[in-house]
Design an enzyme around this catalytic site. Structure first.
Site, short mmCIF file in Angstrom:
data_model
loop_
_atom_site.label_atom_id
_atom_site.label_comp_id
_atom_site.label_asym_id
_atom_site.label_seq_id
_atom_site.Cartn_x
_atom_site.Cartn_y
_atom_site.Cartn_z
N ASP A 9 1.65 -80.81 -82.09
CA ASP A 9 1.74 -80.90 -80.63
C ASP A 9 3.21 -81.12 -80.25
O ASP A 9 3.63 -82.24 -79.98
CB ASP A 9 0.88 -82.06 -80.15
CG ASP A 9 0.59 -82.01 -78.66
OD1 ASP A 9 0.86 -80.96 -78.04
OD2 ASP A 9 0.11 -83.01 -78.11
N GLU A 32 0.99 -72.21 -72.23
CA GLU A 32 0.30 -72.71 -71.04
C GLU A 32 0.57 -71.90 -69.77
O GLU A 32 1.70 -71.52 -69.48
CB GLU A 32 0.72 -74.17 -70.81
CG GLU A 32 -0.08 -74.86 -69.74
CD GLU A 32 -0.18 -76.35 -69.98
OE1 GLU A 32 -0.24 -77.09 -69.01
OE2 GLU A 32 -0.20 -76.77 -71.16
N LYS A 81 -3.37 -71.39 -72.65
CA LYS A 81 -3.80 -72.74 -72.26
C LYS A 81 -4.02 -72.80 -70.75
O LYS A 81 -3.13 -72.46 -69.97
CB LYS A 81 -2.71 -73.74 -72.63
CG LYS A 81 -3.06 -74.67 -73.75
CD LYS A 81 -1.87 -75.50 -74.11
CE LYS A 81 -2.18 -76.95 -74.02
NZ LYS A 81 -1.08 -77.78 -74.51
#
Length: 333
Positions: free
Chosen positions: A18, A99, A135
């Site tokens: 992450d 994202e 995402k």
């Protein structure tokens, strides 16, 4: 001789990094990696990535032609997210999550457009859809967009997921992957109850992900569960066996140096005999369950605002950098 917790975890769970920090990814060699605006902002400020940022900005300015600085910066942000994704994909064998702008979280059509643009950029760089997860926030509108994208062969990672209603809606929509936020759930409960801590096995975030995992396995859903947003090692060890876990470099390092036995906690084989009620989710049911779940309601709203702020911070950083670059170009002529 005892093995590290990280080595044992890898045998039962796909370990995901992450971070936007390429060096951390090289160090821990995860299967997959996830990024978000906060992580890219942090990476963009590191000296070793200045060249990537500068090249992306100058190319965006060139391609945007006579458009405004705001449009150049917006174009540069998407390209920067993809540029970091491409660098990460050179290191990892699996997939990277990129994202969609959090400001589009309640707009299905705009989310679809942005997702397709990101996939087109990866395709132009020679990267296929099988290596990218788009995402999207787990709003009703985001889940509907993801359902359409999945039918187009664009795989999605539904993020900012806090409640069972969000998880069920994602599974019923045929989503590839969900990211329930363990640590943020714990944060909410600590603040709400005034407690300083919870034992790992009673951690509300751990209990939430366990419930979702068991629900998926009980009813045979293909959607994978990837626990995210961890605050401590105990949350990770209690979710050993989850399909995937996305973990920060600091906690990956801790897992790497910690020795001891790591028992499997989540296991499809243990789910068959559990008594679980099957729930079908339409928009009315989703809205009703979301309104009734104070934690999920608060944290989804807060999360979208947080990602939006991170995006705005990154845009400001890029705008300032663009001004400096333009000054440098003028100075050399």
């Amino acid at each position: 001789m005892s093995k590290s917790l990280l080595e044992q975890l890898r045998k039962m769970t796909v370990v995901v990094a992450d971070t936007g920090d390429i060096q951390a990814i090289e160090k821990f060699k995860p299967q997959d990696a996830t990024t978000n605006p906060s992580l890219i902002t942090a990476a963009a400020q590191m000296p070793e990535y200045q060249e990537v940022v500068d090249q992306t900005l100058l190319q965006a300015k060139k391609d945007a032609g006579g458009t405004s600085q705001a449009e150049i910066v917006s174009l540069a942000f998407d390209r920067l997210a993809v540029a970091f994704g491409l660098k990460i994909l050179q290191i990892i064998p699996g997939r990277v999550s990129t994202e969609v702008d959090a400001r589009l979280s309640y707009d299905t059509e705009a989310t679809l457009t942005k997702a397709r643009e990101l996939i087109a950029q990866y395709k132009a760089a020679g990267v296929g859809r099988d290596r990218v997860l788009i995402k999207i926030a787990s709003t009703w509108e985001g889940i509907r967009a993801a359902e359409i994208l999945e039918k187009e062969g664009i795989h999605c990672n539904l993020t900012l997921l806090f409640g069972l209603h969000q998880a069920i809606a994602c599974a019923e929509a045929g989503i590839t992957l969900i990211s329930p936020f363990v640590g943020r759930i714990l944060d909410w409960y600590k603040k709400d109850t005034g407690r300083d801590s919870y034992p790992a096995a009673e951690d509300p975030g751990v209990l939430s992900v366990t419930k979702i995992y068991n629900y998926y396995k009980k009813f045979g859903y293909k959607t994978e569960v990837m626990g995210a947003s961890f605050r401590n090692l105990g949350e990770i060890t209690e979710l050993a066996g989850s399909d995937l876990l996305t973990i920060s470099p600091s906690l990956l390092a801790e897992l790497h140096v910690t020795l001891g036995e790591l028992p499997r906690k989540l296991d499809p084989a243990k789910v068959a005999n559990l008594e679980i009620e099957k729930i079908s989710i339409d928009k009315a049911t989703f809205d009703k369950m979301h309104a009734a779940d104070r934690m999920a309601f608060d944290k989804l709203d807060e999360g979208i605002k947080g990602f939006t702020k991170a995006l705005e911070d990154l845009e400001k950083l890029l705008a300032d950098r663009l001004v400096r670059l333009e000054g440098e170009v003028v100075a050399t002529h």
